[in-house]
Every structure is written in C-alpha cells, then in structure tokens.
Design an enzyme around this catalytic site. Structure first.
Site, mmCIF file in Angstrom:
data_model
loop_
_atom_site.group_PDB
_atom_site.id
_atom_site.type_symbol
_atom_site.label_atom_id
_atom_site.label_comp_id
_atom_site.label_asym_id
_atom_site.label_seq_id
_atom_site.Cartn_x
_atom_site.Cartn_y
_atom_site.Cartn_z
ATOM 1 N N GLU A 192 0.813 -1.216 0.000
ATOM 2 C CA GLU A 192 0.000 0.000 0.000
ATOM 3 C C GLU A 192 0.848 1.268 0.000
ATOM 4 O O GLU A 192 0.484 2.264 -0.640
ATOM 5 C CB GLU A 192 -0.970 0.002 1.190
ATOM 6 C CG GLU A 192 -2.129 -0.983 1.070
ATOM 7 C CD GLU A 192 -1.750 -2.434 1.312
ATOM 8 O OE1 GLU A 192 -0.615 -2.694 1.774
ATOM 9 O OE2 GLU A 192 -2.580 -3.324 1.031
ATOM 10 N N HIS A 212 -12.291 -6.136 7.992
ATOM 11 C CA HIS A 212 -12.931 -5.780 6.715
ATOM 12 C C HIS A 212 -14.096 -4.844 6.952
ATOM 13 O O HIS A 212 -14.977 -4.733 6.113
ATOM 14 C CB HIS A 212 -13.414 -7.038 5.976
ATOM 15 C CG HIS A 212 -12.300 -7.939 5.562
ATOM 16 N ND1 HIS A 212 -11.752 -8.874 6.414
ATOM 17 C CD2 HIS A 212 -11.593 -8.034 4.419
ATOM 18 C CE1 HIS A 212 -10.776 -9.507 5.798
ATOM 19 N NE2 HIS A 212 -10.653 -9.027 4.592
#
Ligand SMILES: Cc1ncc(C[n+]2csc(CCOP(=O)(O)OP(=O)(O)O)c2C)c(N)n1
Ligand SMILES: [Mg+2]
Length: 757
Positions: free
Chosen positions: A487, A557
C-alpha cells in the site's frame, strides 16, 4: 547484472598528467569544478554551524563527508533534464546542479524568499522546481517510492506524448454567482491539467539517495522491487557512512553490507564505490546513467563515505565512537583528499588552491550577509498553499445537472444503476476524456496475463468489488494495472507520478489496510504543496472501500476511521451515500487540483437504496456541499455514508408514530464540510444529533458537535447528541456486529429523546 567494484587506487592516475588528460571521464576543468563544489559545500556547513551557535539559524544538518559522491552525481546527471530526490546530506549535489549558497542560507534563516519552502522547512530539505529537485521531507526513506513514480511518469509521457498536452481552453470561467470572471474558479470543462506543466525526456533518469540506515525501511525494498519489475530508469544511491545516528551498519544491515542484500534484484546495474573519491564516483554514475538511459533498468550505487560532523548539531558522536575510529575516517576526508589529488596531478598548485578557496569564502560571506537581511514570510501567510490556489473544488463551476433524460429512446424509464455501476462509469468516462489518468492498485486490472483476455479464455476481474471491471480491456494495461501488494508503494508511486502531471486514481482494497500507506498520505501527499510553498503538487485520488454492516466482515474488513484523515490538512475527504453523489463527487475529485481520499462504503456498492440512472459524462458535485435528504423542522440529524439510509428509516418511523419531522443532512464531503447548511438547519430546528458509523469517541462527530456548541449555542434547545459505534472493533458474528454498529433503532431512540427534551 554485473557489479562494478572500483578500486579507489586505480581511479587516481599515475604521475605525469597532461593538459588534455581525462580522469575517469572527467576533464581537469571538471575536476576543479568538482573541488569548488565540494569545498563550497563544506564551508557552508561550517558557516551554518557558526550561525546556529550564534542563534541566527535554527537547525543544522551537514553534508560533510558526502561531498565527493554528490559532486560526481551532479556532474554526471543533468539539472532540469533528469529528476532528483536527494536526501539531507546532498548539499554538494544540489550545488553541483546549480543551487546557490545564498539560497541555502535563505533556508537556514527561514526567509520568505527561500525558494525551497519560504521558511516552512528545515535547512537541507531541498526543493528547486526549475532544476527538477523535488521537495524533500524528513521521514527517512519516504522519497524513494516517489522517485519510482516520478520515473514511471516520465516514461508514460514519453510513450504517450499527447497526454502531456494541456486542453485548449481559456484559463478561467465566469463565476455563476455574479457573472464576473473570477480567478481560481475552474470551468466545468477544465481541470488540474491547466496548472501542470508537463516536461519529460525520453532518456531521462531519476536520482534518489538515502543513507545506509534508511535502507532498513520497508519502503526502500518496495521501491527496489517496483523499479526492478518495471525496469525503470532510477539510480538508487546509498550513501553509506557506516552509521544511522549512533547505530552502526552491522547492527542495521544483515551481514553489514547493503550491496550483498540487494544483489539478487533483476534488471539492475550495481556499483560499489569509494564515495570519497570524486573520480571513482563519477565513473559509477556515468555507467549507472548509461544503463538507465538505454532503458535496461534501474541502477544501484553503494557509495562508502564518512560522516565527520556527527549526525547533526544535536548529536555528539564521541559518545559512541572512539577517537581511533574517527581518526581513521578523517584519513579519507573527501575534501582534503581531492585537494591533494589536484596538487599531486598538477591540476592546481598551491596558489591555485588558495585562489579558489578565497573566492569561495568571499562568495559565502556575501551570501550570508544578504541572507541575514532577508525577511520572514508574514504570519498570516501560513495557511497559503494547503490546497490549490488555482482550482477551488467547492466552486459553483463544479455544480452541473445530471444529463439523463426522463425516458430512453424506446420510451422507457432509464434503468437505475448501483453505486458500483456509476463509479465504474465515471472512471470510464474520465479515462476517455483525460489520457493522464492511470489506475492501479491490488487486483484492479481485468487480468495481468493479457493473453488470457485476448484469447477470450477469461472474462477479467477488475477489482475485488469489480469497480474497475473492463477498464484495462478498454484503455490498455499501461493505464490500468495491478500493483504489487504494497500500500505504501501504491500511494508513494502515485504521488511521484502526480508530481510529474499524471492523474493517478489508485485503489486501496480495504480501508483496514490503508495503514502501510499512512506515512505517504500524512507526511508526503498532503504536505507537498504546502511544504514546497506551491513549488510542487500531487493531486492524486485514492479510492478506498470502507465500512461495515457486512454480516461477517469482522474486525479487518469493516473499519471506518475517516476522522483520522479529515484531521490532515491538505487532504480532501469525501464519503458519498448513493450512486448519483458517488458519480458527481468522483468526477470533481478527478478534475480538481488537490489530493482526495474518496471513501466508498462497501455495503452501499450494490444496495437498492440510492440507485440512480446514469447522469452523463459531465455530472459534478462541488465539495463542501451537503444534501438535505429529508426536510424537517423538529430535529436536525447530521450524518453521511451508510448511516444515511438508517437515519432515514428511523426518521420515517418517528414521523409515522409521532408526526415529528426530522431534517436529515447528508454531508457527502467531510473535508471541506458544509457548515452553512448545518447552521441554517440547526437555527431552524434547535435540536441536533450527529450520527456516524465510526467509533464514538474522538470521532468526526466530535468536531461537528464542538463547532455547534461554539457557534450555535444560543440556538440550542437540547444538548448536542451523538450516535455512533461502540468504542470497540467490529466483530464477526452478526449479532455482535449489530450490537457494535449504530442501528436504525439506536437512531430512532436518540431522535425520540431529543425531540422530547
Ligand atoms: C521514519 C523516520 N524515522 C526516524 C527518523 C529520525 N532520523 C533521522 S536521520 C536518522 C538516521 C539516518 O541514518 P542514515 O540513513 O544512515 O543516514 P545518515 O544520516 O547517516 O546519512 C534517523 C533515525 C526519521 N527522520 N524518519
Ligand atoms: Mg548513515
């Protein structure tokens, strides 16, 4: 790839120098020039140390010991042609590229005229746009991924030169409010490209440097991997002085040598060189640059240098280095070594050396005298250049109407589309309109192995939520591609690309995994325009799937956390709750000139709530403009994202049961946010509830509530309430998830209580 190891003894040629003789590719004049740069660099350090002791400057970081490798790099590479991401020890490099001592002293005193930052950054944080020296920050190693992105940007433009052209339109539009031309208001058909001068060379090289300690940062390895994968023309230069503050290299780097650790990377040209020898260093840079310019891949130069002045003026290396070790280093001092070399080779005699050094001293004295007279920037200028001074994304020019007709050609109502559909359509439309848009991230491509698509063996993926489906097939794999699973690399590379004029629209697959990119977002992306005093900008769009209510998403999540990002100056944050807003806000995000965090709620991607028909390729919504999704006069609910449909449900129930009319405000964009709409509504209803999905404490609602308490106190008939998630993580078991996240019934109860207050 081969490693070239240069024996410093060989670089020094035998006696009997001739006038036209070359020294490892350097002429006698170039060697004198190198010495001038090195000596100037050292004397600026000495002078800054004095000025710091006299409290005339406020910080000092020296380049002492690193002068030879810097001067050599400056001679081998080209200012204003190649691109540079130097680190704080690269004073000599900057001087060799054309930075003047006066400019360096302006930085020391923090003058308004300091071209690097106008007094915003410490000295030795270089930024000189015309020389292509890109603004530097203080985190060790955060420049490296950007250098990779910079090289990618240059390559993209050299393969697609038309993309670099600026659309041919007048610079400013009429402001719809009063009809007068207003600088700073972007016309709907225009965008950030007007303010980005793209320049590139087909054989350009990007230089990036770092210390030996910094090679331990994960971003270094991400950058090496990306550069090798893409065969990018980046020269990585590790200036190894054996220490990272007090930590010696054998404690920092397994085996004690970074050259050995990186030797397995493919496509690289490797050099290990005595960085205190300008001749050997120049040769290393020449070979490295040739490898890069020929398109063979990146290069890695491991330059052994010394650090004679401790880490900085705040450090005393005698606390951890004995005299014997320091004396050994002093034998290799590049300035004295080069001086001896010039004398020995008969390139300069004593008189010549004296003359040169006198000239340098005089130039430094005059530069110091002038810099000490320089004024600081006025205090009221501190908020300048947090955002683009050219395009205001809150302007009325970003307010356009949906272009969809009431009916389709066959007389039917147009089909309504999900948020996922309209985000995909907006990306497609914008990519068609603007060739500078590139999309990358994890799994965003249809299929990395293109032949499978060509042979129609597979349909393609296009993102784990399929938001980018079909874009690679339509626009090619140089515009839509999968990145490594990293990322920081996604955001860092995008930042480098945007600095060059591209518009990366990158995806972070789950908000829960944005944290490796946090350094790039918080310390780089958001700060670049401000810290360079508008010298550089990087208007990247980061799309992020966020939020819970997934029944099974669990802790990793389902996270929210938007207030962590609205807390960052320089970053726009938007959070749509429905299809049409997603389309309009995404288009504004792409066309504007600021970095934008575009938060997409996973639960809303395919909800039946908030579907809309396709609004056409010019539909935009300005930032900072809320929407009243349900008008009322008894209570104001301020919310956004997936809480909007839940608040609506609760309000409808209360209205049915008690006739209470709740006004629901969907903020849509969180930074900037629409204070005017909030104030007007609270003034009308006198009661307010702030509702959001993130954990209650220290959240986005705290700021809204504080502002209301501060500025609308007289209007309130009840306390300002908040409904939000419990201060825990989101659990997997749906019963637990329900208990944690704010539900319609929680909202209903709070609304009821407030209206009864
Ligand atoms: C991410 C980060 N961690 C820590 C620091 C504090 N710091 C500044 S320089 C430095 C040591 C760097 O050593 P090295 O990379 O070898 O470069 P050198 O200073 O020796 O040239 C440290 C720990 C920082 N600036 N950034
Ligand atoms: Mg070091």
């Amino acid at each position: 790839m081969a490693t070239t190891k240069t024996d410093p003894k060989l670089a020094v040629t035998a006696n009997g120098a001739k006038k036209n003789k070359f020294y490892g590719g350097l002429t006698r004049e170039q060697l004198i020039q190198a010495y001038r740069v090195m000596y100037t660099s050292r004397r600026i350090d000495d002078r800054e140390i004095l000025l710091k002791r006299q409290q005339k400057i406020f910080f000092q970081m020296s380049g002492a010991g690193h002068e030879a490798v810097g001067a050599a790099a400056g001679l081998a590479l080209k200012a204003g042609y190649d691109w540079f991401y130097p680190y704080y020890r690269d004073r000599a490099l900057c001087l060799a590229l054309g930075v003047e001592p006066y400019q360096m002293f302006l930085q020391g005193v923090g003058a308004a005229d300091d071209p690097s930052s106008g007094g915003r950054q410490m000295p030795s944080h270089w930024s000189y746009p015309s020389l292509h020296i890109v603004t530097q920050s203080s985190p060790t190693g955060s420049q490296i991924l950007q250098a990779v992105g910079c090289a990618e940007g240059g390559r993209y433009f050299s393969r697609r030169p038309k993309a670099g052209e600026v659309p041919n339109s007048p610079p400013f539009a009429q402001d719809a409010k009063d009809g007068a031309p207003t600088p700073g208001i972007a016309q709907a058909s225009l965008d950030y490209r007007q303010f980005k001068n793209v320049s590139f060379r087909n054989d350009e090289v990007t230089y990036v440097s770092l210390g030996d300690g910094t090679s331990s940062e994960g971003e270094f390895w991400e950058a090496m991997n990306a550069a090798a994968l893409e065969k990018l023309p980046v020269i990585f230069c590790v200036e190894d002085n054996g220490y990272a503050i007090s930590v010696p290299v054998e404690v920092q780097t397994a085996g004690g040598t970074i050259s050995r650790l990186v030797s397995g990377f493919p496509n690289f040209h490797f050099e290990e060189v005595d960085g205190t020898d300008p001749v050997a260093s120049f040769g290393a840079f020449q070979r490295a640059a040739k490898h890069c310019r020929e398109g063979l891949g990146p290069a890695f130069i491991h330059a052994h240098v010394i650090r004679p002045y401790s880490h900085s003026l705040s450090d005393d290396e005698r606390l951890y280095r004995p005299d014997t070790e320091r004396e050994r280093d002093a034998q290799r001092d590049p300035v004295t070594r080069t001086q001896m070399f010039l004398l020995r080779e008969g390139i300069l005699d004593d008189k010549g050396i004296n003359q040169l050094e006198k000239e340098v001293e005089a130039a430094i004295q005059s530069a110091v005298d002038r810099a000490l007279e320089a004024l600081p920037a006025p205090p009221e200028s501190v908020t300048k250049f947090i955002y683009s001074p050219n395009i205001d994304p809150t302007a009325s020019a970003f307010e356009t109407q949906p272009a969809n007709g009431e009916t389709t050609a066959d007389g039917k109502k147009p089909a309504t589309k999900t948020m996922a559909d309209l985000i995909n359509a907006t990306l497609r439309d914008e990519m068609k309109r603007d060739e500078r848009i590139v999309i990358f991230g994890e799994d965003v491509a249809d299929c990395s192995r293109e032949e499978y698509l060509k042979r129609k063996l597979v349909k393609g993926k296009g993102g784990v939520f399929k938001l980018t489906f079909g874009l690679q097939c339509e626009f090619g794999n140089d515009r839509v591609f999968n990145s490594p699973l990293a990322e920081a690399a996604i955001v860092g590379r995008a930042t480098g690309m945007a600095t060059r004029g591209l518009k990366p629209v990158v995806e972070i697959q789950f908000f829960d995994y944005i944290w490796p990119a946090m350094m790039q977002i918080r310390d780089e992306l958001s700060t670049i325009r401000w810290r360079s005093n508008n010298g550089f900008s990087c208007p990247v769009v980061i799309r992020v799937a966020i939020g819970g209510y997934l029944t099974g998403g669990a802790i990793y999540h389902s996270q929210c956390g938007e207030s962590i990002f609205t807390h960052i100056p320089g970053l726009r944050v938007v959070f749509p709750s429905n299809s049409l807003d997603a389309a309009g806000l995404l288009r504004t995000a792409i066309r504007c000139d600021d970095p934008v965090l575009f938060l997409e709620h996973k639960r809303l991607y395919r909800e039946s709530f908030g579907r809309a028909s396709y609004p056409g390729p010019e539909y935009m919504i300005p930032f900072g403009k809320a929407k009243i999704v349900h008008p009322g006069q008894d209570l104001t609910v301020i919310t956004y994202g997936a809480v909007v449909p839940r608040a609506l449900q609760a309000a409808q129930k209360l209205e049915r049961e008690q006739g209470v009319q709740v006004e629901i405000i969907d903020l849509r964009s969180l930074n900037p946010f629409d204070w005017d709409t909030i104030a007007a509504s609270v003034t009308k209803t006198n009661r307010v509830l702030v509702a959001y999905e993130d954990t209650l404490s220290w959240g986005y609602g705290a700021e809204i509530a504080a502002r209301i308490a501060d500025q609308l106190f007289d209007q309130l008939d009840a306390p300002v309430r908040r409904v939000a998630a419990k201060d825990v993580f989101v659990a997997y078991q749906p019963i637990l998830e329900d208990a944690i996240l704010p539900q319609p019934n929680d909202l209903y109860l709070a609304m009821k209580e407030l209206t009864a207050y």
